[in-house]
Design an enzyme around this catalytic site. Structure first.
Site, PDB file in Angstrom:
ATOM      1  N   THR A  16       0.810  -1.223   0.000  1.00 34.77           N
ATOM      2  CA  THR A  16       0.000   0.000   0.000  1.00 34.77           C
ATOM      3  C   THR A  16       0.840   1.268   0.000  1.00 34.77           C
ATOM      4  O   THR A  16       0.474   2.265  -0.617  1.00 34.77           O
ATOM      5  CB  THR A  16      -0.893   0.010   1.273  1.00 34.77           C
ATOM      6  OG1 THR A  16      -1.696  -1.155   1.235  1.00 34.77           O
ATOM      7  CG2 THR A  16      -1.772   1.221   1.348  1.00 34.77           C
ATOM      8  N   THR A  92       2.053  -4.629   4.422  1.00 35.44           N
ATOM      9  CA  THR A  92       2.011  -5.008   5.838  1.00 35.44           C
ATOM     10  C   THR A  92       1.532  -6.442   6.058  1.00 35.44           C
ATOM     11  O   THR A  92       1.852  -7.053   7.076  1.00 35.44           O
ATOM     12  CB  THR A  92       1.073  -4.059   6.624  1.00 35.44           C
ATOM     13  OG1 THR A  92      -0.217  -4.099   6.024  1.00 35.44           O
ATOM     14  CG2 THR A  92       1.610  -2.651   6.647  1.00 35.44           C
TER      15      THR A  92
END
Ligand code: ASP
Length: 354
Positions: A16, A92
């Protein structure tokens, strides 16, 4: 202390952090990393040098495979002498697995390798990417009074905390504080300053050279217990063709049902040479198979303790040890010894409490 001559290599793998929202479709898309400076103009204010390498193609970290870990290690090895530290930008979702794997694959690391990412893309106004990236770069460049790197470890920096990579767990899919270290102190905390917990940071052995390892074997399975787990399922998993090791996620301090069929299946797998490592489903605390009969039976069956390991670290360590073709008994011994601070042995935990 960051001196102007420091050099940090930024390795962008995906996730992201490197995305912007397409204004027409609303979808997140990777942005051209060459334009990093236009998204984070603060980078130009660093007095030290930051170079970058972009993976091609960039990947959502849910697609990470051992080949990508090998590529990350290769990139670090190829550039090791030229840089003082490394920052890896990574999604993540699997960052704790990558950080664990890298910690085993780079032996006797003498420079910081800091992984970071973000929950909101870099192009969003409220993004957490800027703070994470800027502080990760500072940590990678930071040196002590005699010019040695302060954190010569594979670690994760996320929302004010620096965590040993093989101790990290992703705990939040929404909030900015997405990572936690449940069983080991944070290596640093950032606020007005960056406060390092120097006692918690692994020392470098200057007598030994840094070595880079590439072999990994992923013939491992994770078996998470739950009340009512079915005999056929357990037996099928433990009998998977070619399986080398099982990470058994047990209850509490490493307990499992006393049912005959279950213990027989475990004993049988151990006899066939499958390595079974016991990690607890609890986030905090350690496996202690001598506390209850339900743990003792596993110990007697030949299951080995993962102590206070995260499942991510146990998986990565097994992949690394099996990949390096150690003898089975040797692997079992090494699983019980901290290689890079990934477990706390019971005697150390007692000292800690005193
Ligand atoms: N799916 C994304 C990834 O792990 C999420 C993130 O970057 O936070 O690559």
């Amino acid at each position: 202390m960051i001196d102007d001559s420091s050099r940090v290599l930024l390795i962008y793998t995906g996730g992201t952090i490197g995305m912007v929202e397409n204004p027409e479709t609303g979808f997140l898309e990777s942005f051209n990393f060459e334009h990093l400076n236009s998204h984070i103009p603060e980078l130009q204010r660093f007095r030290f040098q930051v170079d970058h390498i972009v993976f091609d193609p960039v990947i959502d970290s849910s697609n990470i495979r051992p080949e990508h870990w090998q590529k990350m290690v290769r990139t670090i090895e190829d550039n090791y002498e030229d840089y003082d530290g490394f920052v890896i930008l990574h999604g993540t979702d699997t960052m704790a697995y990558t950080a664990s794997a890298l910690s085993f694959m780079i032996e006797n690391l003498s420079k910081p390798v800091v992984l970071t990412g973000s929950q909101l893309p870099i192009g969003k106004l409220r993004t957490d990417a800027k703070e994470n990236l800027i502080t990760a770069l500072e940590i990678a460049a930071d040196k002590d009074l005699i010019g040695l790197p302060i954190v010569p470890e594979v670690c994760i920096f996320f929302q004010n905390y620096l965590i040993r990579g093989n101790r990290a767990s992703k705990i939040n899919a929404d909030n900015f504080n997405a990572f936690r270290s449940f069983n080991y102190p944070y290596l640093a905390k950032s606020g007005v300053h960056i406060w390092y917990d120097k006692k918690a940071i692994l020392p470098v052995n200057n007598e030994k050279k840094t070595r880079f390892h590439y072999h990994l074997d992923s013939r491992i399975v994770v078996l998470r217990l739950f009340p009512g787990i079915d005999q056929t399922t357990v037996e099928a998993i433990l009998n998977i063709d070619g399986i080398k090791a099982v990470v058994l996620e047990t209850y509490g301090s490493g307990n499992a049902p006393l049912t005959t069929w279950f213990l027989d299946a475990i004993r049988d797998a151990v006899k066939r040479g499958v390595i079974i490592v016991n990690v607890t489903q609890c986030e905090i605390g350690s496996v202690d198979m001598q506390r209850y009969e339900t743990g003792l039976e596993l110990l007697k069956a030949g299951v080995i303790s993962g102590f206070d390991s995260t499942a991510e670290a146990a998986i990565a360590k097994l992949m690394f040890l099996i990949g390096h073709s150690y003898e089975k008994e040797d692997i079992k011994v090494r699983m019980r010894v901290p290689l890079v601070g990934e477990i706390t042995r019971p005697e150390e935990r007692i000292n800690e409490r005193i």
